[in-house]
Design an enzyme around this catalytic site. Structure first.
Site, PDB file in Angstrom:
ATOM      1  CG  ASP A  46     -34.996  31.647   7.552  1.00  0.00           C
ATOM      2  OD1 ASP A  46     -34.882  30.784   8.448  1.00  0.00           O
ATOM      3  OD2 ASP A  46     -35.337  31.380   6.389  1.00  0.00           O
ATOM      4  NE  ARG A  48     -34.809  28.099   7.424  1.00  0.00           N
ATOM      5  CZ  ARG A  48     -35.098  27.855   6.141  1.00  0.00           C
ATOM      6  NH1 ARG A  48     -35.048  26.626   5.681  1.00  0.00           N
ATOM      7  NH2 ARG A  48     -35.429  28.852   5.339  1.00  0.00           N
ATOM      8  CG  HIS A 100     -30.694  32.998   4.835  1.00  0.00           C
ATOM      9  ND1 HIS A 100     -31.514  31.951   4.541  1.00  0.00           N
ATOM     10  CD2 HIS A 100     -31.528  34.062   5.019  1.00  0.00           C
ATOM     11  CE1 HIS A 100     -32.782  32.341   4.577  1.00  0.00           C
ATOM     12  NE2 HIS A 100     -32.819  33.625   4.855  1.00  0.00           N
TER      13      HIS A 100
HETATM   14 CO    CO Z   1     -34.308  34.970   4.414  1.00  0.00          CO
END
Ligand code: CO
Length: 207
Positions: A46, A48, A100
């Site tokens: 990801d 982020r 996450h």
């Molecule tokens: Co992820």
């Protein structure tokens, strides 16, 4: 225009390299001579959750493996090689398995919506969901998803506990700690899930 997108990266890079050199003129020469990172980060792909940014670490300080839903699969040659090299050759002191909240890979597994290779990739998380659906199924779907993200970190820590290089390191008396963490997209904070393993004995007892 795509060319501009790429041009921007080169410009960013030049400015970054120049500013690093201004602050520490020997930085690149020093790093070019070798790496001895203290940490191995195993995180999600990801965009982020970038390992160095969220931990404030610099190049040279963390060895990184990222894939969809931060997994340590025993039949994944990439993950196995990264762990082998980080533990056996670099001798990292800590392995951080960082999941996450809001993980799309975990959500796809939970909803059974991932197909093809990706579906195959997250099938162990789907099994995890099937195992816990009785308890988690009654929760609000977002809460159930958050718990599954945490359980996924636990599952990957457990997989790491069985890794040959990790077990060999403990056998040889090498100090090596595994930690399970989770990152919240909403506030940028890392949370310690208190999944901590630092010996073969603890690894064998870890569930
Ligand atoms: Co992820």
């Amino acid at each position: 225009m795509p060319a501009d997108d790429i041009q921007q990266l080169f410009q960013n890079n030049r400015l970054w390299a120049e500013s690093v050199e201004r602050e520490d003129p020997a930085f690149f020469t020093r790093l070019a001579s070798g790496q001895s990172p203290k940490y191995l980060w195993i995180g999600c792909s990801d965009s982020r959750v970038p390992a160095t940014t969220v931990t404030g670490l610099k190049p040279g300080e963390v060895f990184v493996l990222r894939n969809v839903a931060n997994q340590v699969q025993q039949n994944d040659a990439s993950a196995m090689s990264v762990v082998d090299f980080a533990v056996g050759t670099l001798g990292v002191r800590h392995i951080l398995v960082c999941g996450h909240y809001g993980c799309g890979g975990v959500r796809a597994a939970m909803e059974g919506s991932a197909k093809g290779t990706l579906g195959q990739w997250v099938s162990n998380i789907q099994e995890l969901w099937n195992t816990h659906e009785n308890q988690l199924g009654n929760l609000d779907p977002d809460d159930a998803h958050a718990r599954l993200c945490e359980l996924n970190v636990r599952l990957q820590v457990r997989s790491l506990c069985q890794h040959a290089s990790v077990r060999q390191a403990w056998e040889d008396g090498q100090a090596l700690d595994i930690h399970g963490l989770i990152y919240a997209l909403e506030d940028g904070r890392l949370r310690n899930l208190n999944l901590h393993v630092s010996s073969r004995t603890q690894a064998d007892a870890f569930r």
